[in-house]
Design a protein around this motif. Structure first.
Motif, PDB file in Angstrom:
ATOM      1  N   HIS A 209      76.990  42.820   8.520  1.00 43.67           N
ATOM      2  CA  HIS A 209      77.741  41.918   7.483  1.00 43.67           C
ATOM      3  C   HIS A 209      78.221  40.987   8.564  1.00 43.67           C
ATOM      4  CE1 HIS A 209      79.640  39.872   4.441  1.00 43.67           C
ATOM      5  NE2 HIS A 209      80.708  40.264   4.667  1.00 43.67           N
ATOM      6  N   VAL A 210      78.870  41.433   9.138  1.00 45.81           N
ATOM      7  CA  VAL A 210      79.578  39.915  10.277  1.00 45.81           C
ATOM      8  C   VAL A 210      78.356  38.810  11.019  1.00 45.81           C
ATOM      9  CG1 VAL A 210      80.960  39.579  12.353  1.00 45.81           C
ATOM     10  CG2 VAL A 210      81.409  41.488  10.790  1.00 45.81           C
ATOM     11  N   GLU A 211      77.342  39.991  11.320  1.00 44.68           N
ATOM     12  CA  GLU A 211      76.172  38.341  11.831  1.00 44.68           C
ATOM     13  C   GLU A 211      75.622  37.971  10.662  1.00 44.68           C
ATOM     14  OE1 GLU A 211      73.256  41.824  12.907  1.00 44.68           O
ATOM     15  OE2 GLU A 211      74.118  42.075  15.694  1.00 44.68           O
ATOM     16  N   LYS A 212      75.350  38.498  10.332  1.00 44.04           N
ATOM     17  CA  LYS A 212      75.267  37.495   8.443  1.00 44.04           C
ATOM     18  C   LYS A 212      76.428  35.906   8.100  1.00 44.04           C
ATOM     19  CE  LYS A 212      72.405  40.583   6.384  1.00 44.04           C
ATOM     20  NZ  LYS A 212      72.179  41.620   4.702  1.00 44.04           N
ATOM     21  N   ARG A 213      77.410  37.098   9.067  1.00 45.43           N
ATOM     22  CA  ARG A 213      78.726  35.640   8.098  1.00 45.43           C
ATOM     23  C   ARG A 213      78.700  34.558   9.916  1.00 45.43           C
ATOM     24  NH1 ARG A 213      82.608  36.831   4.550  1.00 45.43           N
ATOM     25  NH2 ARG A 213      83.438  34.518   4.856  1.00 45.43           N
ATOM     26  N   ALA A 214      78.438  34.863  10.727  1.00 46.09           N
ATOM     27  CA  ALA A 214      78.023  34.211  11.717  1.00 46.09           C
ATOM     28  C   ALA A 214      76.903  33.117  11.720  1.00 46.09           C
ATOM     29  CB  ALA A 214      77.624  35.870  13.601  1.00 46.09           C
ATOM     30  N   GLY A 215      76.110  33.843  11.508  1.00 51.25           N
ATOM     31  CA  GLY A 215      74.643  32.973  11.507  1.00 51.25           C
ATOM     32  C   GLY A 215      74.995  32.030  10.337  1.00 51.25           C
ATOM     33  N   LEU A 216      75.821  32.245   9.058  1.00 52.79           N
ATOM     34  CA  LEU A 216      75.815  31.441   8.474  1.00 52.79           C
ATOM     35  C   LEU A 216      76.804  30.183   8.903  1.00 52.79           C
ATOM     36  CD1 LEU A 216      76.476  33.033   4.849  1.00 52.79           C
ATOM     37  CD2 LEU A 216      74.233  31.673   5.844  1.00 52.79           C
TER      38      LEU A 216
END
Length: 220
Positions: A209-216
């Motif tokens: 989840h954190v990786e996705k948020r960081a990607g966004l």
């Protein structure tokens, strides 16, 4: 083959006690190791040649030597020099060193990923090197490093299983003790594995989840 409900009820207090120690070792190792990794990363990036050499030496030893070797060296090796540590302290020092060595490379790469224009803007504003690091590089670099640091934290938690080799009563040690008294090694170790999974799987989902948020955030 599988643990019965009565066995689970009888073993659970000991296993949860071992899990508590595993989590404590993980927490202390990360609390010490990640700041240590930041210092090592800054040392490698420093202008001082001696500081670079010392930092690289600590990083290469921490990364090159397996965590098991570091545990054995600190717990069994240091007493020959007159320094004796308990198993809990030795586990924290060894895993914190391992954490610092690996996270230093994560942090260093993240700091270097900050756009050069950000550094030029900091210089244009008259910021000194400390303020540039504090207000420009660290906030952006650590945001990039966060997913990798969280992922590595899971590996450290799993790596605490090695601490049974230095007589630390963590989760695997408790499972072996149960197996040695009941001769039910497979069910006891299976129960320990389920407890590891109960922590690691939700943590891995959090990292995703954190990786996705960081990607966004990076796409903005």
């Amino acid at each position: 083959m599988f643990p019965t409900q009565d066995e689970i009820s009888a073993w659970l207090p000991d296993l949860l006690g071992g899990l508590s120690i595993s989590l404590q070792v993980t927490a202390f190792s990360l609390l010490i190791g990640i700041p240590f990794g930041l210092l090592l990363a800054l040392g490698v990036l420093a202008r001082s040649r001696w500081l670079q050499v010392i930092s690289l030496f600590l990083v290469e030893i921490g990364r090159g030597a397996p965590a098991l070797v570091l545990l054995q060296f600190i717990y069994f090796g240091l007493p020959t020099t007159g320094l004796t540590l308990g198993s809990f302290s030795a586990a924290i020092i060894a895993l914190a060193w391992n954490t610092g060595a690996y996270t230093s490379e994560i942090i260093r790469a993240s700091l270097q990923s900050v756009a050069h224009g950000q550094r030029e803007a900091a210089e244009a504003l008259g910021l000194n090197r400390f303020d540039e690091l504090r207000y420009v590089l660290l906030p952006q670099g650590l945001r990039v490093a966060l997913p990798a640091l969280l992922g590595f934290s899971i590996l450290i938690f799993q790596g605490t299983s090695l601490c049974f080799t230095i007589a630390l009563p963590e989760l695997v040690s408790r499972a072996y003790e149960i197996g040695s008294t009941t001769f039910r090694y497979f069910p006891a170790l299976l129960a320990a594995g389920v407890l590891y999974a109960a922590i690691s799987i939700p943590a891995a989902l959090l990292v995703s989840h954190v990786e996705k948020r960081a990607g966004l955030y990076a796409q903005r």
